[in-house]
Write a protein that holds these residues in place. Structure first.
Motif, short mmCIF file in Angstrom:
data_model
loop_
_atom_site.label_atom_id
_atom_site.label_comp_id
_atom_site.label_asym_id
_atom_site.label_seq_id
_atom_site.Cartn_x
_atom_site.Cartn_y
_atom_site.Cartn_z
N LYS A 55 0.84 -1.19 0.00
CA LYS A 55 0.00 0.00 0.00
C LYS A 55 0.87 1.24 0.00
O LYS A 55 1.88 1.31 0.70
N GLN A 76 -7.32 -3.08 -3.92
CA GLN A 76 -6.18 -3.43 -4.76
C GLN A 76 -6.37 -4.85 -5.25
O GLN A 76 -6.68 -5.76 -4.48
N ASP A 105 -6.08 -6.25 -1.15
CA ASP A 105 -6.38 -5.38 0.00
C ASP A 105 -7.67 -4.65 -0.26
O ASP A 105 -7.77 -3.89 -1.23
N SER A 137 -9.31 -3.47 2.71
CA SER A 137 -9.58 -3.15 4.11
C SER A 137 -10.25 -1.78 4.28
O SER A 137 -10.91 -1.54 5.29
N GLN A 138 -10.05 -0.87 3.33
CA GLN A 138 -10.64 0.47 3.43
C GLN A 138 -11.89 0.62 2.56
O GLN A 138 -12.40 1.74 2.42
#
Lengths: 112, 115
Positions: A99, B48, B56, B58-59
């Motif tokens: 990230k 992503q 990912d 998570s957000q």
């Protein structure tokens, strides 16, 4: 710990002057620090990047200075031109994690 | 020069309606990102993908947002129902692979306004 703090929010510089934008991070796992340039109505574009094993990287008029002990890095734009007027984002990421965390951005205006 | 294509460029929708955005990454780029950029702020990662798999999310507000990349090429981001706070620029980016040091190429984004 995941934040990247960027300053100033906005910057006005005379043509030919030096523009300086600063960023600070907390997470020592970060090991890649790019800067992105964004023009209105466009997505950010990678400008220049640095790794913490060097203290400075220069590409043309753009230079990144890196202070690992202070966990700070900055972008210097030499001989600033009106065409450099844009929003600049610093960012940080770790090679192991995927990230990229972006700063809040700095709006640069170069006066002709 | 290869580009990341996004559509539409602008979208105005009423709150509680559904909205979808499309992204076509640079050919051969295995990694695709969706970012949200609120006016005056930096981009924040929503999701992503690596090929067709989510790496990912998570957000991602999963109660109203969904994203897919079924064949590992283009991707769709959906919001249902849209809320006023979803007004933002939605940016898609792609990269040759995992690892942020490979550099991202961003598209021009979709500007969403929820009224």
């Amino acid at each position: 710990q995941q934040q990247v703090k960027q300053s100033p929010q906005s910057l006005i510089v005379q043509k030919g002057g030096i523009s300086i934008i600063n960023c600070a991070y907390e997470n020592t796992a970060f090991d890649y620090f790019p800067w992105y340039q964004q023009f209105p109505g466009k997505g950010p574009a990678l400008l220049i990047a640095i790794r913490p094993d060097v203290s400075e990287k220069k590409e043309g008029r753009f230079t990144i200075s890196f202070n690992k002990s202070a966990k700070q890095f900055s972008l210097h734009i030499m001989d600033s031109q009106p065409g450099d007027s844009a929003t600049y984002f610093c960012a940080a990421s770790s090679t192991g994690g995927f990230k990229t965390i972006f700063g809040a951005g700095t709006r640069l205006f170069v006066k002709a | 020069e290869a580009e990341v294509a996004q559509s539409p460029r602008y979208k105005i929708t009423e709150k509680s309606q559904a909205v979808a955005f499309w992204c076509d990454p640079i050919s051969g780029h295995a990694t695709l990102y969706w970012y949200r950029q609120i006016l005056g702020q930096g981009p924040e990662l929503l999701v992503q993908f690596q090929d067709e798999s989510v790496v990912d999310d998570s957000q991602l507000p999963k109660d109203r947002f969904s994203a897919e990349r079924l064949k590992g090429v283009d991707s769709t981001l959906k919001i249902q129902p849209a809320e006023l706070g979803d007004s933002a620029m939605y940016l898609c980016a792609s990269s040759p692979g995992l690892g942020a040091d490979l550099g991202y190429t961003f598209g021009s984004g979709t500007r969403l306004t929820v009224v």
